[in-house]
Design a protein around this motif. Structure first.
Motif, PDB file in Angstrom:
ATOM      1  N   ILE A 255       0.939  -1.277  -0.131  1.00 50.11           N
ATOM      2  CA  ILE A 255      -0.120  -0.065  -0.012  1.00 50.11           C
ATOM      3  C   ILE A 255       0.980   1.233   0.190  1.00 50.11           C
ATOM      4  O   ILE A 255       1.389   2.214  -1.058  1.00 50.11           O
ATOM      5  CB  ILE A 255      -0.816  -0.003   1.414  1.00 50.11           C
ATOM      6  CG1 ILE A 255      -2.003  -0.893   0.917  1.00 50.11           C
ATOM      7  CG2 ILE A 255      -1.727   1.305   2.013  1.00 50.11           C
ATOM      8  CD1 ILE A 255      -3.051  -1.489   2.142  1.00 50.11           C
ATOM      9  N   VAL A 256       1.896   1.049   0.587  1.00 53.34           N
ATOM     10  CA  VAL A 256       2.993   2.227   1.072  1.00 53.34           C
ATOM     11  C   VAL A 256       3.737   2.698  -0.130  1.00 53.34           C
ATOM     12  O   VAL A 256       3.685   3.679  -1.100  1.00 53.34           O
ATOM     13  CB  VAL A 256       3.781   2.030   2.348  1.00 53.34           C
ATOM     14  CG1 VAL A 256       4.842   3.434   2.418  1.00 53.34           C
ATOM     15  CG2 VAL A 256       3.390   2.323   3.297  1.00 53.34           C
TER      16      VAL A 256
ATOM     17  N   ARG B 172       1.705   4.256  -3.127  1.00 50.77           N
ATOM     18  CA  ARG B 172       1.242   5.439  -2.836  1.00 50.77           C
ATOM     19  C   ARG B 172       2.510   6.186  -4.260  1.00 50.77           C
ATOM     20  O   ARG B 172       2.565   7.113  -4.258  1.00 50.77           O
ATOM     21  CB  ARG B 172       1.159   5.413  -1.652  1.00 50.77           C
ATOM     22  CG  ARG B 172      -0.506   5.723  -0.761  1.00 50.77           C
ATOM     23  CD  ARG B 172      -0.955   5.995   0.098  1.00 50.77           C
ATOM     24  NE  ARG B 172      -1.753   5.703   0.727  1.00 50.77           N
ATOM     25  CZ  ARG B 172      -2.625   5.086   2.240  1.00 50.77           C
ATOM     26  NH1 ARG B 172      -1.199   6.194   3.350  1.00 50.77           N
ATOM     27  NH2 ARG B 172      -3.886   4.950   2.451  1.00 50.77           N
TER      28      ARG B 172
ATOM     29  N   SER C 169       2.597   5.893  -7.561  1.00 50.42           N
ATOM     30  CA  SER C 169       1.381   6.829  -7.617  1.00 50.42           C
ATOM     31  C   SER C 169       1.820   8.527  -7.983  1.00 50.42           C
ATOM     32  O   SER C 169       1.632   9.496  -8.243  1.00 50.42           O
ATOM     33  CB  SER C 169       0.185   6.920  -7.113  1.00 50.42           C
ATOM     34  OG  SER C 169       0.733   7.101  -5.726  1.00 50.42           O
ATOM     35  N   ASN C 170       3.136   8.540  -6.815  1.00 50.23           N
ATOM     36  CA  ASN C 170       3.573  10.312  -6.031  1.00 50.23           C
ATOM     37  C   ASN C 170       4.994  10.223  -6.905  1.00 50.23           C
ATOM     38  O   ASN C 170       5.750  11.289  -7.350  1.00 50.23           O
ATOM     39  CB  ASN C 170       4.585   9.993  -4.332  1.00 50.23           C
ATOM     40  CG  ASN C 170       2.688  10.300  -3.971  1.00 50.23           C
ATOM     41  OD1 ASN C 170       1.772  10.825  -5.179  1.00 50.23           O
ATOM     42  ND2 ASN C 170       2.803  10.318  -2.519  1.00 50.23           N
TER      43      ASN C 170
END
Lengths: 79, 137
Positions: free
Chosen positions: B24-25, B28, B31-32
């Motif tokens: 999950i981390v 993210r 996606s950044n």
């Protein structure tokens, strides 16, 4: 070719009762498996290996076919 | 519940939270726009430490609350069947990673494709084991 549905029934619960109300743990210790495996065999959730089946029969002093019975779920089926 | 079944639950929880949390981390971060591998290393290290810690503590508790830690033929059969029912997922992940390398996909994507396939493979194995323990085999 369709696979026949078969199951193996057993008389372990009755035999335990007849042998001084032997517990599942006592039977498991003598056979060399866990209590959960004896419970699974007794409940028809697991068919044991031939070796374990013979060991269980040996503990009760009964022939294998008195402890385990082969039941064909398709009785009308012919070979 | 036998020691082996408790052990499966411990593994399931540790992988689901540890590796799942990492993914999950990492998702993210991806996606950044974090496209280099080094920033992911400390996050992954934390996930590995968490997984190891949960496994150690969980197995100590499992052993303390179980009569025996012996493995019998049913445990082995359940392990083998669950393994054969889940290992193909990791296999597909490896083939996918090799294919991605052929097409020069970034190493961060290849690494996470491998991690995702490992995560799904392990969780599937644990779920299959739990199902076999509960419903019979």
């Amino acid at each position: 070719m369709a696979r026949s549905r078969v199951s193996i029934r057993n008389q372990i619960r009755i035999l335990r009762f007849r042998h001084g109300e032997m517990t599942q743990q006592q039977l498991a210790d003598q056979v060399g498996v866990t209590r959960q495996t004896v419970n699974a065999i007794e409940g028809g959730k697991y068919s044991p290996s031939l070796e374990v089946a013979f060991r269980i029969a040996h503990v009760f002093g009964e022939p294998l076919e008195k402890v385990f019975q082969f039941v064909d779920a398709e009785p009308g089926r012919r070979g | 519940m036998s020691f082996e079944e408790k052990s499966v639950w411990v593994e399931f929880v540790s992988y689901f939270i540890g590796l799942g949390g990492y993914l999950i981390v990492a998702g993210r971060m991806l996606s950044n726009g974090v496209s280099a591998l080094p920033p992911y290393v400390p996050v992954f290290a934390v996930a590995v430490v968490f997984i190891v810690a949960v496994n150690i503590v969980g197995h100590i508790v499992a052993a303390a609350t179980s009569r025996s830690d012996e493995v019998d033929e049913r445990d082995r059969l359940i392990g083998w069947r669950a393994e054969s029912g889940s290992s193909w997922i990791l296999g597909f992940g490896v083939i996918g990673a090799i294919t991605a390398l052929i097409f020069s996909v970034g190493s961060v994507w290849v690494a996470h494709l491998l991690l995702i396939s490992l995560f799904v493979s392990e969780v599937t194995k644990n779920v299959l084991q739990i199902v076999y323990y509960r419903r019979g085999i």
